[in-house]
Write a protein that holds these residues in place. Structure first.
Motif, PDB file in Angstrom:
ATOM      1  N   PHE A 131       1.718  16.910   1.538  1.00 14.91           N
ATOM      2  CA  PHE A 131       1.568  17.241   2.949  1.00 14.91           C
ATOM      3  C   PHE A 131       0.092  17.401   3.300  1.00 14.91           C
ATOM      4  CE2 PHE A 131       5.976  18.795   2.408  1.00 14.91           C
ATOM      5  CZ  PHE A 131       6.569  18.130   3.474  1.00 14.91           C
ATOM      6  N   GLY A 132      -0.347  16.663   4.338  1.00 12.63           N
ATOM      7  CA  GLY A 132      -1.707  16.781   4.830  1.00 12.63           C
ATOM      8  C   GLY A 132      -2.716  15.899   4.154  1.00 12.63           C
ATOM      9  N   CYS A 133      -2.348  15.196   3.092  1.00  9.45           N
ATOM     10  CA  CYS A 133      -3.279  14.333   2.369  1.00  9.45           C
ATOM     11  C   CYS A 133      -3.148  12.903   2.879  1.00  9.45           C
ATOM     12  CB  CYS A 133      -3.025  14.389   0.862  1.00  9.45           C
ATOM     13  SG  CYS A 133      -4.187  13.393  -0.109  1.00  9.45           S
ATOM     14  N   SER A 134      -4.276  12.305   3.232  1.00  6.60           N
ATOM     15  CA  SER A 134      -4.277  10.923   3.727  1.00  6.60           C
ATOM     16  C   SER A 134      -4.945   9.964   2.749  1.00  6.60           C
ATOM     17  CB  SER A 134      -4.998  10.861   5.079  1.00  6.60           C
ATOM     18  OG  SER A 134      -6.333  11.328   4.957  1.00  6.60           O
ATOM     19  N   GLU A 135      -5.235  10.426   1.527  1.00  7.07           N
ATOM     20  CA  GLU A 135      -5.865   9.568   0.535  1.00  7.07           C
ATOM     21  C   GLU A 135      -4.886   8.504   0.046  1.00  7.07           C
ATOM     22  OE1 GLU A 135      -8.994   9.601  -0.477  1.00  7.07           O
ATOM     23  OE2 GLU A 135      -9.524  11.269   0.854  1.00  7.07           O
ATOM     24  N   PRO A 182       0.829  -1.214   0.000  1.00  3.46           N
ATOM     25  CA  PRO A 182       0.000   0.000   0.000  1.00  3.46           C
ATOM     26  C   PRO A 182       0.862   1.263   0.000  1.00  3.46           C
ATOM     27  CG  PRO A 182       0.079  -0.931   2.199  1.00  3.46           C
ATOM     28  CD  PRO A 182       0.821  -1.894   1.307  1.00  3.46           C
ATOM     29  N   CYS A 183       0.229   2.366  -0.377  1.00  3.52           N
ATOM     30  CA  CYS A 183       0.931   3.648  -0.436  1.00  3.52           C
ATOM     31  C   CYS A 183      -0.096   4.769  -0.356  1.00  3.52           C
ATOM     32  CB  CYS A 183       1.747   3.770  -1.726  1.00  3.52           C
ATOM     33  SG  CYS A 183       2.604   5.339  -1.921  1.00  3.52           S
ATOM     34  N   ASN A 184       0.185   5.756   0.484  1.00  2.50           N
ATOM     35  CA  ASN A 184      -0.659   6.937   0.581  1.00  2.50           C
ATOM     36  C   ASN A 184      -0.048   8.088  -0.205  1.00  2.50           C
ATOM     37  OD1 ASN A 184      -2.569   5.692   2.208  1.00  2.50           O
ATOM     38  ND2 ASN A 184      -1.590   6.348   4.111  1.00  2.50           N
ATOM     39  N   CYS A 185      -0.850   9.113  -0.422  1.00  5.69           N
ATOM     40  CA  CYS A 185      -0.392  10.279  -1.164  1.00  5.69           C
ATOM     41  C   CYS A 185       0.716  10.994  -0.397  1.00  5.69           C
ATOM     42  CB  CYS A 185      -1.569  11.226  -1.411  1.00  5.69           C
ATOM     43  SG  CYS A 185      -1.166  12.670  -2.403  1.00  5.69           S
ATOM     44  N   PHE A 186       1.749  11.450  -1.133  1.00  4.87           N
ATOM     45  CA  PHE A 186       2.917  12.084  -0.514  1.00  4.87           C
ATOM     46  C   PHE A 186       2.701  13.572  -0.234  1.00  4.87           C
ATOM     47  CE2 PHE A 186       6.766   9.201  -1.591  1.00  4.87           C
ATOM     48  CZ  PHE A 186       6.031   8.083  -1.225  1.00  4.87           C
ATOM     49  N   ASN A 194      16.072  13.176  -9.049  1.00  4.51           N
ATOM     50  CA  ASN A 194      15.925  12.435 -10.297  1.00  4.51           C
ATOM     51  C   ASN A 194      15.685  10.955 -10.009  1.00  4.51           C
ATOM     52  OD1 ASN A 194      15.901  12.000 -13.080  1.00  4.51           O
ATOM     53  ND2 ASN A 194      18.092  11.545 -13.128  1.00  4.51           N
ATOM     54  N   LYS A 195      14.706  10.379 -10.688  1.00  6.74           N
ATOM     55  CA  LYS A 195      14.297   8.982 -10.533  1.00  6.74           C
ATOM     56  C   LYS A 195      13.704   8.706  -9.151  1.00  6.74           C
ATOM     57  CE  LYS A 195      16.077   8.045 -14.599  1.00  6.74           C
ATOM     58  NZ  LYS A 195      15.247   7.777 -15.787  1.00  6.74           N
ATOM     59  N   ARG A 196      13.330   9.741  -8.446  1.00  3.75           N
ATOM     60  CA  ARG A 196      12.710   9.582  -7.130  1.00  3.75           C
ATOM     61  C   ARG A 196      11.272   9.127  -7.306  1.00  3.75           C
ATOM     62  NH1 ARG A 196      15.291   9.555  -2.058  1.00  3.75           N
ATOM     63  NH2 ARG A 196      13.715   9.926  -0.456  1.00  3.75           N
ATOM     64  N   ARG A 197      10.856   8.136  -6.544  1.00  3.07           N
ATOM     65  CA  ARG A 197       9.502   7.615  -6.665  1.00  3.07           C
ATOM     66  C   ARG A 197       8.601   8.277  -5.630  1.00  3.07           C
ATOM     67  NH1 ARG A 197       9.516   1.153  -8.160  1.00  3.07           N
ATOM     68  NH2 ARG A 197      10.731   1.344 -10.093  1.00  3.07           N
ATOM     69  N   ILE A 198       7.428   8.696  -6.091  1.00  5.18           N
ATOM     70  CA  ILE A 198       6.463   9.363  -5.229  1.00  5.18           C
ATOM     71  C   ILE A 198       5.085   8.780  -5.497  1.00  5.18           C
ATOM     72  CG2 ILE A 198       7.752  11.514  -5.007  1.00  5.18           C
ATOM     73  CD1 ILE A 198       6.059  12.687  -7.222  1.00  5.18           C
ATOM     74  N   GLY A 199       4.263   8.748  -4.458  1.00  3.45           N
ATOM     75  CA  GLY A 199       2.883   8.315  -4.584  1.00  3.45           C
ATOM     76  C   GLY A 199       1.959   9.521  -4.556  1.00  3.45           C
ATOM     77  N   LEU A 200       1.028   9.578  -5.476  1.00  2.00           N
ATOM     78  CA  LEU A 200       0.101  10.704  -5.565  1.00  2.00           C
ATOM     79  C   LEU A 200      -1.304  10.180  -5.792  1.00  2.00           C
ATOM     80  CD1 LEU A 200       2.097  13.186  -7.851  1.00  2.00           C
ATOM     81  CD2 LEU A 200       1.743  13.381  -5.391  1.00  2.00           C
TER      82      LEU A 200
END
Length: 796
Positions: A730-734, A724-728, A766-772
């Motif tokens: 700030f303040g978002c818990s989706e 699992p992964c939540n949105c990165f 660069n090449k950093r992975r983020i969840g949105l």
């Protein structure tokens, strides 16, 4: 009359429906009371007077309750992000003003910043920057605990930071704050802006209400009259202990709070201030620009703004080589003050004989200077500015820039655009040039039609000739010892002659001496089809093209002589133009995979795995930024062509490649979705919609959003229950449905061009992975949030 006045107020507030219902209630009560008084007509006159007084009191109470209910209705109206952010800063402003004692602000850290209410308002301000609904309580911070640590002086700055570094031998480290430290920095930023922002000079246009990119460029193009020389200065300096000490000494003139300066020093020691002069463009929402960097930079460079005014008096009012008036009776200093007052008047005409003039415009650490006078004055003025920056402010100045003459086509780069002087054309000359452009376009269309027709004839000739050729007729031309001949023996029956045809074409090409041809189609057109056409047809076509070239290349002196202002005595008018960097934009379109090296639209392979709406939002983000940034540029027509010819077609081809269908079918299937990428005819309407948005205008409240460049993300993986992964944000818990990889495509040299894309993201990302989540991915593409709103430490 009371009701009429109340209706006017209600219409002005656009609350007519609830007010009318309330009026009916009030009128009903008043009518009942009137009927009751009629039924008791036998009472004495004194009783009648008392009843009337009672009725008036009741009516007044009803009207008072009506106003209260109307105000309650106003409070229920939802506020925009800007209005909410302004309200939070207004609350903090009240607390700051209470600390003004004996001409200075005192105990700000103890009484204002270390206040749970201030920290709560700062947190809400950060949530608005992240476009998070503040009514949903996702807060996990304890503001009372944070306030207590700040009050006692044991807040650990370094423990609330994290670092990201590049890979390889040459490591570049980026230190970023977590949410707790981010809230503290936001509180300090708001306090410092409340105190210092009203004292900044008018030449400063960065991170201020009513002063931003657009006002700076408008000041240069509209208010600087008849400059002779101009130049820009490029700073290159990371804040060190010397600069920090000078900065704190400047702040001590208005703020007396050792504890505030102590936490600033601890942030500097933890490398979390991220204050750098030069290096990367400011106000673009880049992660390496700290929260406190804009206000601290403006406070420090305000010293330069004051020095400019001192030099302005010296060069304009106390210049010994210039005398005002023939008898010298008029005061040069008085004339200088008069000019300063008249500069704000758009109808004021500057006298060319009024002596030397110096002008300046600054957006954060980007500086523009213009001089009206000789080159010696411009060189001396630049030397004074550079010496002050190096000796007094301890900043390094890059020597790449030179003093350039304003006349001519050579301009200067400022705020990512080209500033240049151009002779203003009269409407009649514009009409002639427009006619020439139409003739040129008509000739180009005829040339394309001619080439397409001759290529079609050549292809038909080639197909007919190859059908008639027999293998026995060309077999003797081949070399039996060649590798191609040996390989062809293993082909299927009927395919052995493929290489014979290729060899025959090669021999024929050498025979017609067409080695310099760019393509096979050009060979078929020039060496096959055209020689077979009637000579009269060929001669008439090329004669037409020759006449068009002569007309376009000439200035049509005969037509210009017919103009009323074409005499040599007419004085030409020169204006300052702001030009969008079209050539730099095209290079970025090629780098990001939107066009080929020849300039043709192509499929963007990095976006092809994303959802349809996300692909369209990414391309719409490019268009929205261009419409906002370049709407006032003088070459905006070229931007329109890029939108309709390159960006829109590249989006259609990306969707077509994804579904493997024809482009025309994509236009039909996604007709409504593609409205966000307007065609040439729809751009004007799209611009009107962009200007009506509520979250525009005040660049002090939305600093970092209007001009944050578009970044490109590729799909890394889908999120599953096992991972699992939540949105990165700030303040978002989706929950984030997908994880994306951030690609750093370029790192422009400061100051660089403003192209619509992120020009200088830190290489460690660069090449950093983020969840949105879906909403915040759309906000990032459309420019509603920036990379500063993403917590890059959320990936555990």
């Amino acid at each position: 009359m009371h009701f009429v006045g109340l209706l006017k107020v209600s219409k002005r507030n656009e609350k007519l429906v609830p007010v009318v219902s309330l009026l009916k209630t009030v009128v009903g009560r008043h009518t009942k009371m009137g009927q009751a008084s009629v039924g008791h007509s036998t009472l004495s006159a004194a009783d009648d007077v008392e009843d009337k007084g009672t009725q008036k009191m009741a009516l007044a109470k009803n009207l008072a309750s009506l106003i209260e209910e109307s105000s309650d209705f106003d409070e229920k109206k939802p506020k925009s992000r800007m209005e909410l952010k302004r309200s939070y800063e207004f609350r903090i402003k009240k607390r700051v003003k209470e600390q003004y004692v004996n001409g200075k602000f005192q105990d700000l850290m103890e009484k204002v910043i270390a206040n749970p209410k201030t920290l709560q308002d700062s947190y809400n301000s950060i949530m608005l920057n992240s476009n998070v609904d503040i009514t949903v309580n996702n807060n996990r911070l304890s503001f009372e605990s944070m306030a207590e640590k700040l009050y006692n002086g044991n807040f650990d700055v370094k423990a609330n930071t994290f670092s990201i570094s590049t890979k390889g031998a040459r490591k570049e480290v980026l230190v970023l704050p977590n949410l707790i430290l981010k809230v503290v920095q936001e509180a300090i930023r708001i306090v410092l802006e409340i105190i210092c922002r009203p004292f900044f000079s008018k030449i400063s246009h960065g991170c201020r209400s009513g002063r931003g990119h657009s006002t700076a460029l408008r000041y240069i193009s509209k208010e600087i009259s008849n400059p002779d020389w101009w130049f820009t200065l490029i700073l290159d300096k990371r804040v060190d202990a010397c600069v920090l000490a000078e900065l704190i000494s400047v702040m001590e003139d208005r703020i007396e709070d050792p504890r505030l300066y102590d936490i600033l020093r601890r942030m500097f020691d933890a490398q979390i201030l991220n204050l750098e002069f030069g290096g990367f463009p400011k106000g673009h929402g880049l992660p390496q620009e700290g929260i406190l960097a804009p206000i601290l930079m403006n406070i420090y460079l305000d010293l330069l703004d004051r020095e400019f005014y001192r030099l302005s008096i010296r060069y304009e009012a106390i210049n010994p080589n210039f005398h005002v008036g023939g008898d010298g009776s008029d005061s040069k200093l008085r004339s200088w003050f008069r000019r300063q007052l008249k500069d704000s008047d758009p109808n004021h005409i500057v006298d060319s004989k009024s002596g030397p003039r110096v002008h300046a415009c600054r957006f954060m650490d980007e500086m523009f200077f213009a001089v009206s006078g000789s080159k010696e004055i411009a060189q001396t003025f630049k030397s004074d500015i550079v010496n002050y920056l190096q000796n007094s402010l301890h900043l390094n100045v890059d020597n790449r820039t030179e003093i350039l003459p304003c006349e001519g086509h050579v301009g200067v780069c400022f705020l990512g655009t080209l500033v240049r002087r151009q002779v203003k054309e009269s409407p009649a000359v514009k009409a002639i040039h427009k006619l020439k452009d139409k003739v040129k376009l008509f000739a180009l269309q005829k040339r394309e039609a001619w080439d397409a027709g001759t290529v079609r004839i050549g292809k038909k000739w080639l197909a007919h000739g190859l059908k008639k050729v027999k293998e026995s007729e060309i077999k003797h031309l081949a070399n039996s010892d060649s590798t191609l001949c040996q390989i062809s023996s293993f082909r299927k029956a009927g395919m052995q002659t493929d290489h014979w045809y290729k060899f025959l074409l090669k021999v024929w090409t050498q025979d017609v001496k067409a080695k310099a041809a760019e393509s096979e189609e050009l060979i078929l057109s020039k060496y096959i089809a055209e020689p077979a056409l009637p000579q009269e047809l060929r001669e008439s076509f090329y004669e037409f093209q020759k006449r068009v070239d002569e007309y376009v290349s000439s200035e049509t002196a005969a037509a210009l002589s017919l103009l009323p202002n074409s005499c040599s005595s007419a004085k030409s008018v020169t204006i300052t133009e702001i030009v969008a960097p079209v050539s730099a934009i095209k290079k970025r379109l090629f780098r990001y995979g939107l066009i080929t090296s020849e300039g043709h639209p192509r499929t963007n392979s990095l976006l092809i795995l994303q959802n349809d709406s996300q692909i369209i939002d990414w391309f719409s983000g490019v268009v929205r930024r261009w419409l906002t940034w370049y709407r006032e540029c003088d070459n905006f027509s070229e931007i329109k062509l890029l939108i309709s010819n390159e960006v829109r077609k590249s989006c259609i081809r990306t969707l077509a490649a994804k579904y493997r269908i024809h482009e025309s079918e994509i236009g039909k299937r996604f007709d409504s979705e593609l409205s966000g990428i307007p065609s040439t005819q729809e751009i004007e309407h799209e611009m009107a919609d962009e200007t009506s948005e509520a979250f525009t205008g005040n660049e002090a409240l939305i600093y970092g959003f209007p001009y944050n460049g578009l970044c490109i993300l590729s799909l890394a993986r889908m999120v599953s229950q096992s991972r699992p992964c939540n949105c990165f944000v700030f303040g978002c818990s989706e929950a984030a449905p997908c994880v994306y990889t951030l690609h750093v495509m370029e790192r422009q040299r400061f100051p660089g061009w403003k192209t619509g894309f992120s020009s200088c993201i830190h290489p460690s990302l660069n090449k950093r992975r983020i969840g949105l989540c879906t909403q915040h991915l759309k906000d990032l593409y459309l420019g509603r949030i920036s990379l500063q709103s993403i917590d890059f430490n959320a990936w555990k």
